[in-house]
Write an enzyme that holds these catalytic residues in place. Sequence first.
Site: not given
Length: 349
Positions: A81, A182-183, A186
């Site tokens: 990452k 959370g929108v 995903v």
Amino acid sequence: MSATWDLPDYDDHEAVHLFRDAESGLSAIIAVHSTHLGPAAGGVRFWHYPDSTRAITDALRLSRGMSFKNAMAGLPMGGGKAVILADQAKTKTEDMLKAFGRAIDSLGGRYVTAEDVGMTDNDMVVIRSETDHVSGLPVESGAAGGDPGPYTALGVFLGVQAAAKRALGVNRLKDVHVAIQGVGSVGGGLAKLLAEEGARLTIADVSIERARAFATQYGGEAVEADEILSIEADIVSPNALGAILDEQSIAALRCAAVAGGANNQLATPADGQRIYDRGILFAPDYVINAGGIINVGLEYLGQGDEAEVKARIAKIPERLEQVWQESAETGAPSADVADRIARRLIGRA
């Protein structure tokens, strides 16, 4: 600052690379957790961190998660990452992205990047001008690749279905109450898929305006971000940033299952036991959210098209069931069971 290997999230990582390019303003970290199964694959996050230790910790946690995610998804890829340390204004330039591409290229293929929080497929095009070791590029319809977000959302949706079946005993999502935290790419995609199945939605986001817009569009209710984890719902679905399930938030949960796309949802290893002790079904994040890496991984490997990507994503519920069944049989938290399986796959049993 402590040495990297003294940090709690250091897990015998193969390498942690620090890059600085003064001319472009790039400061970046690339953490390679494992190359046991293949090149270390994982996206790059563009984020403002309060200090460098937080950034390194994020890279360590996320790269370990990618090792486990890729292994559980059956991909011949290891885990890595990257994080690019953004300023408070989140200033991103083409020169900065090109410098990051050169940093990747200097590792000779040990790390393969793609988009994550704060990055787009167009950013990948710029990075691609400096290195071949990048995926998530814009592609033609029907091909593997492109924005991984919708594929992650699809996998999470299938995982929520599986969680509803196991925790609630239902075979469909109509009227199942899902609280979405959370929108973004995903969570927003998940909300759409759930609404199409008739689920009842409660939505929260760091932007209450965005939460209200999604709630209006899909017939749900919007609440403030700090309320969502304690909402009474059938399933809570975290789809923002990680480390949000800790002793306090787990005690406040009022749901039968937690199933969402956020990486590293558990703040500490002990929190997996806390959820288990409360009798709440937990979908290990790197199992349920593997759809995006399946998409960009197959793109990079040149193995199959969009149909193949979706066929592999369709196996996510099967993997979750394997974890949940072993958890039920052994009395071990599902988070521990998934870790044990993943470590065996990457040769660290």
